[in-house]
Design an enzyme around this catalytic site. Sequence first.
Site, PDB file in Angstrom:
ATOM      1  N   GLU A   7       0.828  -1.210   0.000  1.00  0.00           N
ATOM      2  CA  GLU A   7       0.000   0.000   0.000  1.00  0.00           C
ATOM      3  C   GLU A   7       0.861   1.259   0.000  1.00  0.00           C
ATOM      4  OE1 GLU A   7      -3.060   0.206  -0.571  1.00  0.00           O
ATOM      5  OE2 GLU A   7      -3.655  -1.892  -0.341  1.00  0.00           O
ATOM      6  N   TYR A  34      -6.640   5.664   5.116  1.00  0.00           N
ATOM      7  CA  TYR A  34      -6.752   4.704   4.022  1.00  0.00           C
ATOM      8  C   TYR A  34      -5.862   3.488   4.249  1.00  0.00           C
ATOM      9  CZ  TYR A  34      -5.491   2.411  -0.277  1.00  0.00           C
ATOM     10  OH  TYR A  34      -5.199   1.448  -1.203  1.00  0.00           O
ATOM     11  N   ASP A  44      -9.810   5.907  -1.207  1.00  0.00           N
ATOM     12  CA  ASP A  44      -8.689   6.486  -1.940  1.00  0.00           C
ATOM     13  C   ASP A  44      -9.228   7.164  -3.189  1.00  0.00           C
ATOM     14  OD1 ASP A  44      -9.332   4.374  -3.591  1.00  0.00           O
ATOM     15  OD2 ASP A  44      -7.269   3.664  -3.814  1.00  0.00           O
TER      16      ASP A  44
END
Length: 365
Positions: free
Chosen positions: A37, A120, A138
């Site tokens: 991520e 997020y 996102d």
Amino acid sequence: MAFPHDISDRLIDWYGTVRRDLPWRETADPYRIWLSEVILQQTRVAQGQAYYLRFVERFPDVVSLARADEDEVLKLWQGLGYYSRARNLHAAARQVAEQYGGRFPERYDEVRALRGVGDYTAAAVCSIAYGQPRAVVDGNVYRVLSRLFALEEPIDTAQGRKTYARLAQELLDEERPGLHNQAMMEFGALQCLPRNPACDGCPLRDLCLACRRETPEAFPVRQGRTAVRPRHFHYLFLRCSGRTLLVRRSGDDIWRGLYEFPLIETASEASFEEVAGGDAFRQRMEGVAFTRAGSVAMPRHQLSHQTIHATFHELIADRLPDWPEAIPVAEERLGDYAVSRLTDRYLERRHAGQDEPPRRGRIGR
């Protein structure tokens, strides 16, 4: 409005058919999910995948990353840009090692408290690795939700972010949160594109208000954009008997922690003669005899809020000057140092066609 579970079911069914085969989707390891991520923020998947594989090969777990030198982490990150991500990644790994004994935390608030981790990323890790009912929001999710419900609320305001976060949570399949989140993000990446979205064949077409109005590209709505600031960099590639100088950037400016050639920044476009006639150049080069071997104006380098206009001036000097905070480096070892993508492109251009470009290796070796 369709029931939330209907939207989620459709997305998950679609995802099961078209999902890309990506290495971080084959694991429930929170460290590797977190790593992916962080890498994929502001990075295309095709580029990020190669970096992810290199990172997990060099740092297979969070403890090995925590033990690394920052220079090595930045060198491995080189080319991805937004280097604060790499520094935060390293700092967060050290937090995990020091505060949790090397075991990645499970609680959302603990993950959220790690350096550089926002809502997020914390939601992605906790939902995918631990099955916690946390919806991710996102850029892809903003786009999908704004079009699906034709939302006029700007995404770049505090109220807008709250609205989207609430809606994303309402749509979440709490029995399959990780799968739902990955499906939503994949849908935005492959189907509900920023330009020319693939509305034909879309599994949510009959529910999408923007599609019904034939205005999908009008969403999401933004209130305004930050002004982009131009900057003019003049790098001095000072060469003397196979050695040159590098300076490590510090402070809160761009590329902090990376190395570069000595730099003089001007307020506007300037020729080499104008740079050489300035006080900064004359003070640092006092007593040094040199000839200019050439200057290379690079294509403009676009950052999020800055446009860099850079020129590299190659100077052959009788000695290396006493430049503040500069270190002497053998030219053949330039490839050992983590530099910005801009400097790397200059070196690639300069050594194109030469038999011996700077070798690449670990910093300090």
